[in-house]
Motif scaffolding. Structure first.
Motif, PDB file in Angstrom:
ATOM      1  N   ARG B 261       0.836  -1.209   0.000  1.00  0.00           N
ATOM      2  CA  ARG B 261       0.000   0.000   0.000  1.00  0.00           C
ATOM      3  C   ARG B 261       0.866   1.252   0.000  1.00  0.00           C
ATOM      4  O   ARG B 261       0.602   2.198  -0.738  1.00  0.00           O
ATOM      5  N   ASN B 262       1.878   1.236   0.844  1.00  0.00           N
ATOM      6  CA  ASN B 262       2.737   2.425   0.951  1.00  0.00           C
ATOM      7  C   ASN B 262       3.432   2.712  -0.369  1.00  0.00           C
ATOM      8  O   ASN B 262       3.547   3.864  -0.786  1.00  0.00           O
ATOM      9  N   LYS B 263       3.861   1.637  -0.988  1.00  0.00           N
ATOM     10  CA  LYS B 263       4.553   1.815  -2.254  1.00  0.00           C
ATOM     11  C   LYS B 263       3.608   2.465  -3.270  1.00  0.00           C
ATOM     12  O   LYS B 263       3.977   3.411  -3.988  1.00  0.00           O
ATOM     13  N   LYS B 264       2.389   1.975  -3.305  1.00  0.00           N
ATOM     14  CA  LYS B 264       1.416   2.520  -4.262  1.00  0.00           C
ATOM     15  C   LYS B 264       1.084   3.962  -3.944  1.00  0.00           C
ATOM     16  O   LYS B 264       0.936   4.806  -4.828  1.00  0.00           O
ATOM     17  N   LYS B 265       0.979   4.235  -2.652  1.00  0.00           N
ATOM     18  CA  LYS B 265       0.646   5.593  -2.229  1.00  0.00           C
ATOM     19  C   LYS B 265       1.759   6.557  -2.657  1.00  0.00           C
ATOM     20  O   LYS B 265       1.483   7.644  -3.194  1.00  0.00           O
ATOM     21  N   THR B 266       3.009   6.151  -2.437  1.00  0.00           N
ATOM     22  CA  THR B 266       4.132   7.005  -2.818  1.00  0.00           C
ATOM     23  C   THR B 266       4.111   7.263  -4.323  1.00  0.00           C
ATOM     24  O   THR B 266       4.281   8.393  -4.792  1.00  0.00           O
ATOM     25  N   ALA B 267       3.871   6.187  -5.051  1.00  0.00           N
ATOM     26  CA  ALA B 267       3.843   6.332  -6.507  1.00  0.00           C
ATOM     27  C   ALA B 267       2.730   7.289  -6.923  1.00  0.00           C
ATOM     28  O   ALA B 267       2.899   8.133  -7.818  1.00  0.00           O
ATOM     29  N   ASP B 268       1.588   7.172  -6.249  1.00  0.00           N
ATOM     30  CA  ASP B 268       0.456   8.019  -6.618  1.00  0.00           C
ATOM     31  C   ASP B 268       0.748   9.479  -6.309  1.00  0.00           C
ATOM     32  O   ASP B 268       0.423  10.371  -7.100  1.00  0.00           O
ATOM     33  N   ASN B 269       1.383   9.728  -5.166  1.00  0.00           N
ATOM     34  CA  ASN B 269       1.742  11.114  -4.837  1.00  0.00           C
ATOM     35  C   ASN B 269       2.695  11.678  -5.879  1.00  0.00           C
ATOM     36  O   ASN B 269       2.531  12.811  -6.338  1.00  0.00           O
ATOM     37  N   ALA B 270       3.686  10.843  -6.245  1.00  0.00           N
ATOM     38  CA  ALA B 270       4.659  11.301  -7.237  1.00  0.00           C
ATOM     39  C   ALA B 270       3.962  11.608  -8.550  1.00  0.00           C
ATOM     40  O   ALA B 270       4.260  12.589  -9.226  1.00  0.00           O
ATOM     41  N   ARG B 271       3.007  10.748  -8.884  1.00  0.00           N
ATOM     42  CA  ARG B 271       2.263  10.949 -10.123  1.00  0.00           C
ATOM     43  C   ARG B 271       1.578  12.316 -10.114  1.00  0.00           C
ATOM     44  O   ARG B 271       1.657  13.083 -11.084  1.00  0.00           O
ATOM     45  N   LEU B 272       0.961  12.636  -8.992  1.00  0.00           N
ATOM     46  CA  LEU B 272       0.229  13.892  -8.919  1.00  0.00           C
ATOM     47  C   LEU B 272       1.179  15.087  -9.005  1.00  0.00           C
ATOM     48  O   LEU B 272       0.893  16.069  -9.691  1.00  0.00           O
ATOM     49  N   VAL B 273       2.316  14.991  -8.324  1.00  0.00           N
ATOM     50  CA  VAL B 273       3.275  16.093  -8.353  1.00  0.00           C
ATOM     51  C   VAL B 273       3.691  16.365  -9.798  1.00  0.00           C
ATOM     52  O   VAL B 273       3.713  17.510 -10.264  1.00  0.00           O
ATOM     53  N   LYS B 274       3.969  15.284 -10.512  1.00  0.00           N
ATOM     54  CA  LYS B 274       4.405  15.425 -11.895  1.00  0.00           C
ATOM     55  C   LYS B 274       3.300  16.052 -12.751  1.00  0.00           C
ATOM     56  O   LYS B 274       3.548  16.909 -13.604  1.00  0.00           O
ATOM     57  N   LEU B 275       2.100  15.604 -12.483  1.00  0.00           N
ATOM     58  CA  LEU B 275       0.948  16.072 -13.255  1.00  0.00           C
ATOM     59  C   LEU B 275       0.753  17.582 -13.066  1.00  0.00           C
ATOM     60  O   LEU B 275       0.579  18.343 -14.022  1.00  0.00           O
ATOM     61  N   VAL B 276       0.833  18.013 -11.802  1.00  0.00           N
ATOM     62  CA  VAL B 276       0.647  19.433 -11.514  1.00  0.00           C
ATOM     63  C   VAL B 276       1.772  20.247 -12.147  1.00  0.00           C
ATOM     64  O   VAL B 276       1.549  21.315 -12.728  1.00  0.00           O
ATOM     65  N   GLU B 277       2.983  19.693 -12.055  1.00  0.00           N
ATOM     66  CA  GLU B 277       4.146  20.359 -12.626  1.00  0.00           C
ATOM     67  C   GLU B 277       3.950  20.581 -14.115  1.00  0.00           C
ATOM     68  O   GLU B 277       4.177  21.669 -14.650  1.00  0.00           O
ATOM     69  N   ARG B 278       3.473  19.528 -14.776  1.00  0.00           N
ATOM     70  CA  ARG B 278       3.311  19.606 -16.232  1.00  0.00           C
ATOM     71  C   ARG B 278       2.228  20.625 -16.596  1.00  0.00           C
ATOM     72  O   ARG B 278       2.398  21.452 -17.489  1.00  0.00           O
ATOM     73  N   ALA B 279       1.125  20.578 -15.872  1.00  0.00           N
ATOM     74  CA  ALA B 279       0.042  21.518 -16.146  1.00  0.00           C
ATOM     75  C   ALA B 279       0.556  22.947 -16.012  1.00  0.00           C
ATOM     76  O   ALA B 279       0.281  23.819 -16.838  1.00  0.00           O
ATOM     77  N   MET B 280       1.340  23.181 -14.961  1.00  0.00           N
ATOM     78  CA  MET B 280       1.838  24.532 -14.711  1.00  0.00           C
ATOM     79  C   MET B 280       2.747  24.980 -15.844  1.00  0.00           C
ATOM     80  O   MET B 280       2.668  26.127 -16.290  1.00  0.00           O
ATOM     81  N   ASN B 281       3.585  24.067 -16.306  1.00  0.00           N
ATOM     82  CA  ASN B 281       4.476  24.419 -17.410  1.00  0.00           C
ATOM     83  C   ASN B 281       3.713  24.769 -18.669  1.00  0.00           C
ATOM     84  O   ASN B 281       4.148  25.592 -19.463  1.00  0.00           O
ATOM     85  N   GLU B 282       2.575  24.111 -18.846  1.00  0.00           N
ATOM     86  CA  GLU B 282       1.828  24.332 -20.082  1.00  0.00           C
ATOM     87  C   GLU B 282       0.849  25.483 -19.967  1.00  0.00           C
ATOM     88  O   GLU B 282       0.275  25.906 -20.959  1.00  0.00           O
ATOM     89  N   ASP B 283       0.630  25.956 -18.737  1.00  0.00           N
ATOM     90  CA  ASP B 283      -0.440  26.927 -18.513  1.00  0.00           C
ATOM     91  C   ASP B 283      -0.159  28.238 -19.236  1.00  0.00           C
ATOM     92  O   ASP B 283       0.827  28.924 -18.936  1.00  0.00           O
ATOM     93  N   PRO B 284      -1.011  28.609 -20.187  1.00  0.00           N
ATOM     94  CA  PRO B 284      -0.760  29.857 -20.922  1.00  0.00           C
ATOM     95  C   PRO B 284      -0.859  31.091 -20.020  1.00  0.00           C
ATOM     96  O   PRO B 284      -0.252  32.120 -20.303  1.00  0.00           O
ATOM     97  N   ARG B 285      -1.600  30.969 -18.915  1.00  0.00           N
ATOM     98  CA  ARG B 285      -1.749  32.146 -18.037  1.00  0.00           C
ATOM     99  C   ARG B 285      -0.450  32.458 -17.327  1.00  0.00           C
ATOM    100  O   ARG B 285      -0.075  33.613 -17.159  1.00  0.00           O
ATOM    101  N   ILE B 286       0.260  31.402 -16.893  1.00  0.00           N
ATOM    102  CA  ILE B 286       1.517  31.622 -16.198  1.00  0.00           C
ATOM    103  C   ILE B 286       2.480  32.355 -17.118  1.00  0.00           C
ATOM    104  O   ILE B 286       3.147  33.318 -16.725  1.00  0.00           O
ATOM    105  N   LYS B 287       2.527  31.899 -18.375  1.00  0.00           N
ATOM    106  CA  LYS B 287       3.402  32.560 -19.341  1.00  0.00           C
ATOM    107  C   LYS B 287       3.007  34.014 -19.484  1.00  0.00           C
ATOM    108  O   LYS B 287       3.847  34.920 -19.491  1.00  0.00           O
ATOM    109  N   MET B 288       1.686  34.229 -19.539  1.00  0.00           N
ATOM    110  CA  MET B 288       1.195  35.592 -19.729  1.00  0.00           C
ATOM    111  C   MET B 288       1.580  36.471 -18.540  1.00  0.00           C
ATOM    112  O   MET B 288       2.019  37.605 -18.705  1.00  0.00           O
TER     113      MET B 288
END
Ligand SMILES: Nc1ncnc2c1ncn2[C@@H]1O[C@H](COP(=O)(O)OP(=O)(O)OP(=O)(O)O)[C@@H](O)[C@H]1O
Ligand SMILES: [Mg+2]
Lengths: 537, 430
Positions: B261-288
């Motif tokens: 369970r812990n292993k899966k939880k860690t992986a899931d947290n990492a997944r979310l961090v990456k996802l948020v990071e990617r969204a932020m990089n792509e966000d046209p508003r941040i660039k603006m």
């Protein structure tokens, strides 16, 4: 979401797919290469199969394994297929009496493919492009076909589509699909006669369509399989070949590969000249190592292809005469197919037709600027419509008793106080039909005489209109020659009935109703009182 | 506007004696469009026009009434969303799609308790063994009923439901494919909505759109960077100790499960961090916003130079004056153009007439006696007409009235001399 039914227009030269998107608009689908007009071409290089624009590229390097212009061969015996359409590509061969192609794949292995199989593969590519774009599996389509496709051709299409998991829920005639799409985008409540003229790559088709209360009836069709955009290409290629030969003393016509290069580039130049008044052509090592670079303006192109443009106009005149109609009986000409982008086509028609006829071309703001997408868009609209009905209901609606309908042969209307005829139900109205007119200012004791109408074309001579020349410009153009104007005039024909209405208070609504069995009923209703007079024939 | 004649007969209807409509023509109509479907219905049902209109109206009313059902019902599946459930082994119920079994495949984690109960009632009525065997179903169909019962048990117990929802990957909305061509807000909005279901805190900020303020966007990412998730993975445990196993074995299994369970939880947290990071990089508003910050800095710098500013004001005023003047002039020009348009139209008509006159000149002169060459003459004249400029058009149109052939010969020569047309195409006139 259930998967949508898509609309497919499948031409010899190019194909187009459309569907109704979730916002309820028509969406023409681009394939993964971004092409909305997808060339109907398949090419085989080693183990790979190329489709669309990528396959067209192969016409120069690998023509013998590149299959073009195959649509019209489906369901035809080999003997009826026009082999010249494949003279510069994979040649057509006889496979058990049907058309087919011999292709070299992989390690020089020859593969024989019937045209049915080629069509399957092509439709499959279109289906995949649609699935990729929409994001759901697609299993049903409405397909457009020329009005002269035979039962055998339709069956063959159904089978080829079924083979790749595509059910054809309805065939729609190409001109009707185009008109449907046009009227969806530019509605016209009025009854009208349209010529739908479709100039494709290797064939031209035209239909005269009467629209009455939104119901379409085809009055005549014409087909010419030796006329199309390719004839414009040929004229342009010959012009460039001559020019090249003059400049370099080298003859590109001797070498098939040179001609293939010239063809591909000429087509591009031709398309450029639809949008711009001049274009360039630039080919490295066209023949004998000579490069070819030159520019051409639109006027020169139009002169070069003048004869072909003349044939386009004549073809439209032909279909109108086949319908026993006069140019004046036509309300609008809808141009479709790729050639409809060419400005000269519509400017010639503007000259040919009287001013009352609207030429609906890519240049007209009252019609689509993508005339090559009308047919697939119409198919998609029809697909949306029939999705609301189940198979039985649809089959029932398509029965001959419904489709084969009686139509009026003469207009029906009434006479005014000057004895002029006012048509209400036009000729070619399908039964049952009802139309209402409102005479807002009608008052007193009135006589409503119902007639059939006759019409004739008269020539009127108009004296010079120099009087209205209130600026110096037009004076210099004015001359004293009378101008002859042709006009369509109605007169009273056979009298059907009189309705006497007493004491109309203010306004009269007249309803003309023709039931399924051709019984005419006219009802005049006083808008202010409850007074109604009804006559039945 | 016209008027009707006044009454000369008795009021009422008088059918003309022997009157008959001309014989109709039978033709196929095109089976396309709404108008055709209506035509089909009228023809098939033999309705009069007014009957048809009445029926259409009733149908519309009925459609409204039909929509008047329990709004919850409309959200339930009408058919089994996953037909494989019919053959799914009930002992393996954990791998079945429990929401699909309940007819809640569209709602999933969004289904509230009332909806779960209502949906269950509906499924029981449909799949109860008594019912299915009465309808000739085989005993095997008990399986789905058992799964439905398990699903009900799971979804009505808040702990069990949280565990199940944690592992309901069907409800995940995946981020867009990197290579794809997508609208940022359309593609990412639903991703964050689906991730939000695991938030311990509420409310969860949504992605917003291009008009969101800088503050909103910053708060959004701040929230997601510190996202606190209740997602857990017990539902995926491989072994579940049963009461009969001995204590040591039980402890061993539990340990193994916790580690997984812990292993899966860690992986899931990492997944979310990456996802948020990617969204932020792509966000046209941040660039603006970055762009804006840069501009703001530049502006401040510029403001510090006060002298320059005053000067600029003077300049700006001058520009505004110039613009006003230009607009005024443009307006005058437009007015002039409008008045000229009318005259232009007249000129256009005259032009058309002149063209027609030239085209017909040869025909009227009986093709100058060369009637056998009529086609060639017509074609060459058409080329000439297309190549004339306005002045030439007037001139030629005038001249052909006196002597068409000479006029055409003269102009043919002019056109070839000035290289507008090749001599080869005007052979007749040269
Ligand atoms: N922008 C353009 N300007 C001029 N011509 C064009 C343009 N686009 C396409 N064409 C021409 O239109 C023709 C193809 O038209 P279309 O795609 O309607 O044919 P099709 O329906 O596939 O073929 P067919 O009717 O012969 O079966 C080709 O000759 C092509 O060069
Ligand atoms: Mg076509």
């Amino acid at each position: 979401m259930s998967s949508p039914v898509i609309g497919i227009s499948f031409g010899n030269t190019s194909s187009s797919i459309a569907y109704i998107n979730p916002k309820n608009d028509v969406d023409v689908i681009a394939n993964p290469d971004g092409e909305r007009s997808i060339p109907s071409v398949l090419s085989y290089v080693g183990e790979d199969e190329y489709h669309g624009g990528q396959a067209v590229q192969q016409l120069v390097r690998n023509p013998k394994n590149t299959i073009i212009n195959f649509r019209d061969f489906i369901g035809l015996p080999f003997s009826e297929c026009d082999a010249t359409k494949c003279a510069n590509s994979a040649p057509i061969i006889d496979i058990d009496g049907k058309a087919g192609f011999a292709i070299t794949r992989g390690e020089g292995v020859e593969e024989k493919i019937t045209v049915d199989e080629v069509v399957s593969r092509h439709l499959n590519r279109l289906k995949l492009a649609a699935e990729d774009y929409i994001g759901t599996k697609i299993s049903q389509a409405v397909l457009t076909i020329p009005t002269n496709f035979t039962g055998e051709q339709k069956s063959a299409l159904i089978a080829s589509a079924a083979k790749v998991g595509l059910k054809i829920v309805q065939f729609v005639n190409e001109p009707s699909a185009a008109l449907l799409a046009h009227l969806e985008a530019f509605p016209n409540e009025k009854d009208a006669n349209y010529v739908v003229a479709d100039f494709g790559g290797v064939r031209s088709d035209a239909a005269v369509i009467a629209v009455r209360n939104g119901v379409f009836t085809i009055l005549a069709t014409a087909h010419n399989t030796a006329l199309g955009g390719d004839n414009l290409d040929d004229a342009l290629i010959e012009y460039f070949a001559k020019d090249f030969q003059k400049k370099t003393q080298s003859n590109p016509r001797k070498n098939a590969r040179s001609m293939a290069k010239l063809r591909v580039n000429s087509i591009t130049t031709k398309k450029t000249l639809s949008n711009a008044t001049s274009g360039t052509i630039s080919i490295d090592s066209l023949a004998d190592g000579f490069d070819y670079h030159t520019s051409i303006n639109r006027m020169r192109f139009e002169l070069t292809a003048n004869k072909v443009f003349g044939q386009f106009s004549a073809f439209i005149e032909l279909v109108i005469s086949k319908a026993n109609l006069d140019l004046l009986d036509i309300d609008a000409v809808l141009l479709t197919g790729g050639v409809a982008f060419t400005p000269k086509l519509s400017s010639n028609l503007e000259f040919l037709f009287p001013e009352s006829v609207e030429i609906l071309s890519a240049q007209n703001k009252n019609s689509s600027s993508n005339p090559n997408e009308l047919s697939s868009s119409g198919a998609a609209l029809q697909a949306r419509l029939i999705s609301a009905y189940d198979d039985d209901e649809l089959a029932e609606a398509l029965q001959p008793v419904v489709v084969n309908t009686q139509h009026t042969s003469k207009p029906i209307g009434f006479a005014d106080s000057e004895g002029n005829f006012h048509p209400v139900l036009l000729a070619e109205s399908s039964f049952p039909v009802q139309k209402k007119v409102t005479l807002k200012s009608a008052q007193g004791n009135l006589l409503l005489s119902i007639y059939e109408g006759e019409h004739k074309i008269v020539e009127k001579t108009i004296e010079s209109e120099a009087k209205e020349a209130d600026d110096e410009d037009s004076e210099e153009y004015s001359d004293d020659e009378p101008e002859v104007v042709r006009e369509k005039i109605y007169s009273l024909g056979a009298k059907l009935m009189d309705l006497g209405i007493k004491d109309v208070k203010g306004g009269l609504e007249i309803a003309f109703n023709l039931n399924k069995d051709g019984k005419l009923r006219v009802t005049a209703r006083d808008l202010k009182s409850t007074n109604v007079v009804k006559g039945e024939l | 506007m016209f008027t009707l004649p006044s009454l000369t007969v008795e009021a009422g209807a008088h059918v003309a004696s022997g009157a008959k409509l001309s014989a109709p023509i039978r033709r196929p109509v095109e089976p396309v469009g709404k108008a055709f479907m209506h035509h089909a219905q009228r023809t098939l049902r033999n309705h009069t026009w007014s009957e048809f209109e009445k029926l259409e109206a009733e149908r519309n009313v009925k459609n409204v009434e039909e929509n008047n059902v329990d709004p919850d019902e409309l959200l339930f599946d009408t058919d089994l969303a996953d037909p494989s459930l019919l053959t799914h082994d009930p002992r393996d119920w954990k791998t079945a799609d429990l929401y699909a079994a309940m007819g809640l495949s569209k709602l999933r984690y969004r289904a509230n308790d009332t909806q779960v109960i209502k949906a269950h009632r509906k499924q029981v009525l449909k799949y109860h063994p008594d019912k299915t065997s009465a309808e000739g179903g085989s005993l095997d169909q008990d399986g789905i009923f058992k799964i439905i019962q398990k699903a009900f048990e799971t979804l009505t117990d808040s702990t069990k439901r949280a565990q199940y929802d944690s592992c309901d990957f069907q409800a995940d909305v995946l981020p867009p494919k990197k290579s794809g061509d997508y609208d940022f807000y359309e593609a990412w909005g639903p991703v964050f909505v689906s991730e939000a279901r695991f938030s311990k805190k509420s409310p969860v900020p949504t992605l917003g759109d291009a008009k969101s303020s800088k503050k909103e966007v910053e708060e959004f990412y701040a929230f997601w960077h510190r996202f606190d998730s209740w997602r857990s993975f017990e539902f995926l445990d491989e072994d579940v100790p049963d009461d009969s196993s001995n204590r040591d074995h039980k402890r061993y299994i539990e340990k193994k499960n916790t580690a997984a369970r812990n292993k899966k939880k860690t992986a899931d947290n990492a997944r979310l961090v990456k996802l948020v990071e990617r969204a932020m990089n792509e966000d046209p508003r941040i660039k603006m916003f970055k762009e804006e910050e840069k501009k703001e800095k530049a502006r401040k710098k510029w403001e510090r130079e006060a002298g320059a500013r005053a000067e600029a004001e003077v300049k700006a005023k001058a520009e505004a004056d110039a613009k006003a003047k230009a607009e005024e002039e443009a307006k005058n020009a437009a007015d002039a153009k409008a008045s000229k348009k009318k005259s232009k139209e007249a000129a256009k008509a005259a032009k058309k007439k002149n063209k027609r006159a030239i085209r017909n000149a040869a025909k009227e002169a009986d093709y100058f006696g060369d009637i056998d060459k009529a086609a060639a003459i017509d074609e060459q004249i058409a080329l000439i007409v297309d190549s004339l400029d306005d002045d030439q058009l007037v001139e030629v149109a005038d001249k052909i009235k006196t002597d068409a052939k000479t006029a055409l010969q003269t102009i043919a020569k002019t056109l070839t001399d000035s290289n507008k047309l090749p001599a080869s195409v005007l052979s007749y006139f040269l």
